[in-house]
Every structure is written in structure tokens, then in C-alpha cells.
Design an enzyme around this catalytic site. Structure first.
Site, mmCIF file in Angstrom:
data_model
loop_
_atom_site.group_PDB
_atom_site.id
_atom_site.type_symbol
_atom_site.label_atom_id
_atom_site.label_comp_id
_atom_site.label_asym_id
_atom_site.label_seq_id
_atom_site.Cartn_x
_atom_site.Cartn_y
_atom_site.Cartn_z
ATOM 1 N N ALA A 162 0.843 -1.194 0.000
ATOM 2 C CA ALA A 162 0.000 0.000 0.000
ATOM 3 C C ALA A 162 0.881 1.247 0.000
ATOM 4 O O ALA A 162 2.040 1.215 0.403
ATOM 5 C CB ALA A 162 -0.915 -0.004 1.221
ATOM 6 N N CYS A 163 0.279 2.323 -0.435
ATOM 7 C CA CYS A 163 0.927 3.630 -0.436
ATOM 8 C C CYS A 163 1.374 3.996 0.979
ATOM 9 O O CYS A 163 0.607 3.760 1.902
ATOM 10 C CB CYS A 163 -0.110 4.659 -0.879
ATOM 11 S SG CYS A 163 0.425 5.712 -2.158
ATOM 12 N N PRO A 164 2.485 4.596 1.224
ATOM 13 C CA PRO A 164 3.559 4.962 0.297
ATOM 14 C C PRO A 164 4.717 3.959 0.343
ATOM 15 O O PRO A 164 5.851 4.334 0.052
ATOM 16 C CB PRO A 164 4.005 6.307 0.875
ATOM 17 C CG PRO A 164 3.894 6.093 2.367
ATOM 18 C CD PRO A 164 2.766 5.112 2.577
#
Lengths: 350, 67
Positions: free
Chosen positions: B9-11
Site C-alpha cells: 500500500a501507499c507509500p
């Protein structure tokens, strides 16, 4: 450059639709509020019985479906799951509690700032503080581990649920609850709310707009792309509010807000921290769930259940201020989020 | 140096790139499985003054980051 242009366009679109929705019936400074709208939807589905906040909000349906459609067209629809869904459910739950103690998600916080509500500035300071804590965890190696590809059919389920909600709203409203008074009774026409959701969902998908991501990337990576969207939304709505004579600067008597600074700060700090651990704010979770991310869909369900709990157990604030139960819930939230944070630090990665 | 950032998942993909580049300043290769991560890493590495080429591998993207 292209990414920044997209984010600016998204910011303008969100700002304009927020103004339109308010002008056509949504509560003040609530053109969009992911937390409030999920809370209203929880009420509309009779998951809680707070009479003033019951309405299946077409904006939420539109946001998920807009992201779903655009991601299908741009071939970015990619069903995936398996990145700590249980932790994400709990983080979504407490992100909602924090938002309902403050009275708004980060997006509504921005709209409140643009309406002159200084309590939302206090909320913003808390939000940034929460994001800083989240960043400290990321720098220590926090990770909810990877997600995996899943079947297309599984990715279709959350968008399909939105279609079912829309069918119920349009075809079988007798099954649902509708507020006769209070914020839940104040809403733009269904068609406008749905179109606003679809368009914003689409541009948010393309631009990766994220209220928490904006501040996070600026601090962590010195990348100001997403933050630009954050600033554009506030600027557009601020200008619109001044033009429409809806700008009232101050702490007192702000619409659907309270002026208990400590709990405005702590509520949004909880939201910011949880959002960074989740990898995105409430809006971003809805968009990702439209793209087939079932972990984000589980997060959204966590928010829905959190909203139901918030009103069943008197955790949500009112215009009079936070409740004792709400304050306890926020403190429990900090403990739980910290526990999730510490237990997911990857060894050897610090 | 090659990193697998698929499914993150981001980041995280960007952070993994950042960390890896500080250990291997000459360049790294990173595998991701979504356009967002690909664009974010590309933007980050370009801002750091690196050259980035992207190779599509089925549904994944291999980013080659070089000085």
C-alpha cells in the site's frame, strides 16, 4: 507535471461540487463529508437509531461507482486483498470514531476551514500531528504487508453493494430510514448527489487525491503533488463561500461543529494517524474499494460499523461538544492504533 | 539490487525505493503491480535526479532506476 495537473483538476472539481451540493441542500460546510455520509448511510440502513442522521447518501454510492467505472475504463481495476484486513477493519472503525468526535472527515475539515470555521484549523493541527506519528511508524518499518491478486468477481462485490443501495434508495425507500430533521434531512436532490459522487469518484481515482497523503508526502518525501489538491479544494471553496456570502470567520456558532479545542485536536489526530497506517484517508479508502481493493472495502465497512457504534453508544459529538463516552473511545482508539502500529513494525527494516 | 514491492500500500513502494537507493546509490530495480505505485516511484526517482525506465511484465511493472 501531469500528475500535478490531474490533482489540480480534481481539486477544482471537488471544490465546485462541494459548493453546489451545499447550495442545493446539503448541510453547511458539508458538500462532502465521507465520515458524516457513511454515518448517515448507517442510519439510513437502521444500523443506528439516531433520528437526525439517517439517509442513504447517494454521494457515497457515486464515489465508489465513479472510481469503479473509471478504473475499469483505464484498465486500473485490479482486485486485491490480504494486507492485514482485520487490522484495517479496526483502523477504519477508529478513524470513524475520531472523525465523529471532531465532526467531519479530513475533507469536511477542509470545507469547514474554507467556511471560516476556526475549530477546523485546530482539527488540522491535530490531523498533522497524527500524520507525523504515522510517519514515525512508517520510518520505523511499519507495514501491513502485501496484498495479493484475487478473483475479479470478489473485486466487483463492493461496487455491486453500492448498486443495491441505489436500487433500495430509488425503488424501495420504505425499507430505509430517513431523517425528518437534523443534518440527515438536509440533502441535495438524489440525481445531483449521485452525479457529484460519480464525477468526484472518477477524478479522485485518476488523480489519487488523498487528504492524508498530501500532508504525508510533503513531509516524508518532499513531494507536494497531492498537497496541491488539498490547497486547491480549500481555495476554490473559500472563494465560492465568500462570493455566496457563506463565509463566517470564528469559533462560535459554526454549523455542525463544536468548539472544544482539545477534542477537535485529538479526534483529528486519531484520524491522521490511522489514515497514514492505512495508506489513505476515508475518501481514498472508498476510491480504492471502487478499484477492487477489498482491504479498503473492509476498511469502509469498519468505518460503517464505527459510525453505528458512535451513535448507538453516544460516542459522536454534537454541536454542544464531545461526550464523555466519545472521549473514552478516542483514548481507546489511540491505544488500539498504537498496538497495531507497534505489532506491525518489520524487524530488520528499522 | 532488486526489490519486490508488489501488493504494497501507499507509500511503501516509494519508501522501499528510497531506502534501497540510499544503500545502493548507483541504482536499483523495483517490481510493482499497480500504476499508482509505478507513477509514484517514477516521480520520486526522477525528482532525485535518477533515470527511470519502465518495463511491463504481464500485469506488473519493472522499474529500472539508474544514475
Amino acid at each position: 507535471m501531469k500528475a500535478k495537473t490531474l490533482v489540480i483538476i480534481a481539486g477544482v472539481v471537488v471544490g465546485v461540487f462541494a459548493l453546489l451540493l451545499t447550495a442545493f441542500g446539503n448541510p453547511a460546510n458539508m458538500g462532502f463529508c465521507i465520515a458524516c455520509f457513511i454515518r448517515d448511510t448507517a442510519g439510513g440502513l437502521k444500523l443506528h437509531s439516531a433520528g437526525v442522521v439517517q439517509y442513504v447518501r447517494p454521494e457515497i454510492i457515486g464515489l465508489v461507482l465513479g472510481a469503479f467505472i473509471v478504473s475499469l475504463v483505464s484498465k486500473e481495476f485490479s482486485p486485491r486483498a490480504g494486507s492485514a484486513p482485520g487490522s484495517r477493519f479496526v483502523l477504519g472503525f477508529f478513524m470513524m470514531i475520531g472523525a465523529l468526535v471532531f465532526l467531519g472527515c479530513p475533507l469536511r475539515m477542509m470545507l469547514r476551514i474554507a467556511g471560516g470555521d476556526l475549530n477546523a484549523i485546530v482539527g488540522l493541527v491535530g490531523f498533522v500531528a497524527g500524520i507525523l506519528i504515522g510517519i514515525a511508524f512508517l520510518n520505523k518499518g511499519f507495514s501491513l504487508k502485501r496484498a495479493y491478486k484475487i478473483s475479479k468477481a470478489d473485486g466487483y462485490i463492493f461496487p455491486a453493494i453500492q448498486v443495491v443501495l441505489l436500487v433500495l434508495l430509488l425503488g424501495l425507500p420504505a425499507l430505509l430510514a430517513f431523517s425528518a430533521e437534523g443534518p440527515g434531512s438536509m440533502h441535495a436532490p438524489i440525481a445531483l448527489a449521485l452525479i457529484a459522487g460519480l464525477v468526484v469518484g472518477g477524478v479522485a481515482q485518476k488523480s489519487r487525491l488523498c487528504t492524508a497523503g498530501g500532508i504525508r508526502d510533503a513531509i516524508l518525501l518532499k513531494d507536494f503533488t497531492l498537497l496541491t489538491g488539498f490547497i486547491v479544494i480549500i481555495a476554490v471553496v473559500l472563494i465560492g463561500n465568500i462570493a455566496l456570502n457563506n463565509f463566517n470567520l470564528g469559533f462560535e456558532g459554526q454549523p455542525i461543529a463544536h468548539n472544544d479545542g482539545l477534542w477537535n485536536f485529538l479526534g483529528m489526530a486519531l484520524v491522521g494517524w490511522a489514515a497514514v497506517l492505512l495508506g489513505g484517508c476515508p475518501l481514498r479508502q472508498l476510491i480504492l474499494s471502487g478499484e477492487g481493493n477489498v482491504d479498503s472495502a473492509i476498511t469502509a465497512v469498519g468505518m460503517l460499523i464505527g459510525a453505528a457504534f458512535a451513535h448507538n453508544f453516544g460516542l459522536a459529538s454534537s454541536g454542544q461538544g464531545p461526550t464523555l463516552n466519545g472521549q473514552i473511545a478516542v483514548i481507546i482508539g489511540f491505544i488500539v492504533v498504537a498496538a497495531i502500529g507497534f505489532t506491525n513494525l518489520q524487524k530488520g527494516d528499522a | 539490487m532488486s526489490i519486490d514491492a508488489r501488493g504494497r500500500a501507499c507509500p511503501e513502494p516509494v519508501l522501499m525505493t528510497k531506502k534501497s537507493l540510499s544503500a545502493n546509490p548507483e541504482g536499483v530495480e523495483i517490481l510493482v503491480d499497480n500504476v499508482t505505485a509505478m507513477e509514484n516511484i517514477k516521480r520520486f526517482a526522477t525528482n532525485q535526479g535518477y533515470q527511470v525506465t519502465v518495463e511491463e511484465q504481464g500485469e506488473d511493472y519493472l522499474l529500472k532506476i539508474t544514475k
